[in-house]
Design a protein around this motif. Structure first.
Motif, PDB file in Angstrom:
ATOM      1  N   GLU A   1      -2.051   7.701  -1.175  1.00 37.98           N
ATOM      2  CA  GLU A   1      -3.885   6.951  -1.344  1.00 37.98           C
ATOM      3  C   GLU A   1      -4.002   5.740  -2.852  1.00 37.98           C
ATOM      4  O   GLU A   1      -3.148   5.731  -3.643  1.00 37.98           O
ATOM      5  CB  GLU A   1      -4.574   7.937  -1.859  1.00 37.98           C
TER       6      GLU A   1
ATOM      7  N   LYS B   1      -6.672   3.097  -5.097  1.00 35.44           N
ATOM      8  CA  LYS B   1      -7.537   3.197  -5.264  1.00 35.44           C
ATOM      9  C   LYS B   1      -7.375   1.593  -6.485  1.00 35.44           C
ATOM     10  O   LYS B   1      -6.365   1.304  -7.221  1.00 35.44           O
ATOM     11  CB  LYS B   1      -8.366   3.826  -6.842  1.00 35.44           C
TER      12      LYS B   1
ATOM     13  N   PRO C   1      -0.423   3.282   5.733  1.00 29.38           N
ATOM     14  CA  PRO C   1      -1.343   3.016   5.751  1.00 29.38           C
ATOM     15  C   PRO C   1      -2.359   2.803   4.377  1.00 29.38           C
ATOM     16  O   PRO C   1      -2.735   1.363   4.065  1.00 29.38           O
ATOM     17  CB  PRO C   1      -2.257   3.942   5.779  1.00 29.38           C
ATOM     18  N   VAL C   2      -1.395   3.009   3.442  1.00 27.75           N
ATOM     19  CA  VAL C   2      -1.279   2.563   1.609  1.00 27.75           C
ATOM     20  C   VAL C   2      -1.160   0.716   1.730  1.00 27.75           C
ATOM     21  O   VAL C   2      -1.635   0.219   1.339  1.00 27.75           O
ATOM     22  CB  VAL C   2      -1.111   3.761   0.823  1.00 27.75           C
TER      23      VAL C   2
ATOM     24  N   TYR D   1       0.096  -0.937   4.448  1.00 28.12           N
ATOM     25  CA  TYR D   1      -1.140  -2.071   5.014  1.00 28.12           C
ATOM     26  C   TYR D   1      -2.437  -2.226   3.884  1.00 28.12           C
ATOM     27  O   TYR D   1      -2.521  -3.765   4.008  1.00 28.12           O
ATOM     28  CB  TYR D   1      -1.735  -1.703   6.243  1.00 28.12           C
ATOM     29  N   GLU D   2      -2.564  -1.384   3.364  1.00 24.78           N
ATOM     30  CA  GLU D   2      -3.947  -1.886   2.269  1.00 24.78           C
ATOM     31  C   GLU D   2      -3.322  -3.252   1.102  1.00 24.78           C
ATOM     32  O   GLU D   2      -4.187  -4.181   0.746  1.00 24.78           O
ATOM     33  CB  GLU D   2      -4.536  -0.751   1.764  1.00 24.78           C
TER      34      GLU D   2
ATOM     35  N   ASP E   1      -2.783  -6.561   2.805  1.00 21.94           N
ATOM     36  CA  ASP E   1      -4.236  -6.681   2.867  1.00 21.94           C
ATOM     37  C   ASP E   1      -4.843  -7.743   1.833  1.00 21.94           C
ATOM     38  O   ASP E   1      -5.116  -8.757   1.866  1.00 21.94           O
ATOM     39  CB  ASP E   1      -4.974  -6.208   3.636  1.00 21.94           C
ATOM     40  N   LEU E   2      -4.334  -7.288   0.924  1.00 20.25           N
ATOM     41  CA  LEU E   2      -5.077  -7.774  -1.107  1.00 20.25           C
ATOM     42  C   LEU E   2      -4.027  -8.310  -1.245  1.00 20.25           C
ATOM     43  O   LEU E   2      -4.922  -9.842  -1.485  1.00 20.25           O
ATOM     44  CB  LEU E   2      -5.494  -6.647  -1.731  1.00 20.25           C
TER      45      LEU E   2
END
Length: 188
Positions: free
Chosen positions: A101, A103, A157-158, A160-161, A164-165
């Motif tokens: 995860e 943040k 998934p992290v 990919y985040e 994207d950023l």
């Protein structure tokens, strides 16, 4: 022995909370312990972060957290579980931890990135905990340094985040800032 209480809820923490918790989470001083090698622990950490003993998954998260605090990487690249009186080999398929995860606070040069690991540990990306990408035949493998030569594979998934950023910001090469440091998201 380290505390084995469940980790705090990552979603409810601010990045300042995470930074304080990460700084306060001091594992035992495994780098100062130099017992003789006693054998094999019969343990393995799979590439998905699952810990196994004698081929069976360790189902108790508190046990995994406890073992993770006495994990050390040796100068030859191998891994051991170490206490003041014994040292046992442990097989690690890829990285001993998985960042499950992320943040994010801020943007651009003012951004801060924090990760929660599968063990509940918290890591803020900075000069001492850099991000890096290793290109392999099956694609990029992103990592964040945790401590003492121990890395966390960043879950897909992290990752990919993160991509994207980086793409939204348009940096060349694509990358992200955290704690005043730029981390390129291209393979090294």
């Amino acid at each position: 022995m380290p505390e084995t209480t469940p980790p705090p809820d990552f979603a409810g923490l601010t990045l300042n909370d995470i930074a304080v918790l990460a700084a306060d989470n001091r594992p035992p001083p495994v780098d100062t312990w130099h017992p003789d090698h006693c054998g094999d622990s019969l343990m393995r950490i799979a590439s998905d972060g699952t810990w196994f003993h004698e081929g069976s998954p360790i189902g108790r998260a508190a046990m995994v957290r406890l073992f993770s605090t006495i994990l050390r990487r040796e100068s030859d690249g191998s891994y051991v579980l170490v206490t003041p009186v014994e040292k046992l080999s442990i097989l690690v398929d890829d990285a001993p931890f998985v960042a499950v995860e992320m943040k994010v606070e801020g943007q651009g040069r003012d951004r801060r990135l924090a990760f929660r690991l599968n063990t509940g540990d918290l890591v803020v990306a900075d000069a001492d905990h850099p991000l890096r990408i290793v290109e392999r035949a099956d694609g990029p493998h992103p990592y964040v340094t945790v401590r003492g030569g121990l890395d966390a594979l960043i879950a897909r998934p992290v990752y990919y985040e993160m991509v994207d950023l980086a793409l939204d910001e348009g940096a060349d090469p694509p990358g992200l800032w955290s704690e005043g440091h730029f981390f390129a998201l291209d393979a090294q």
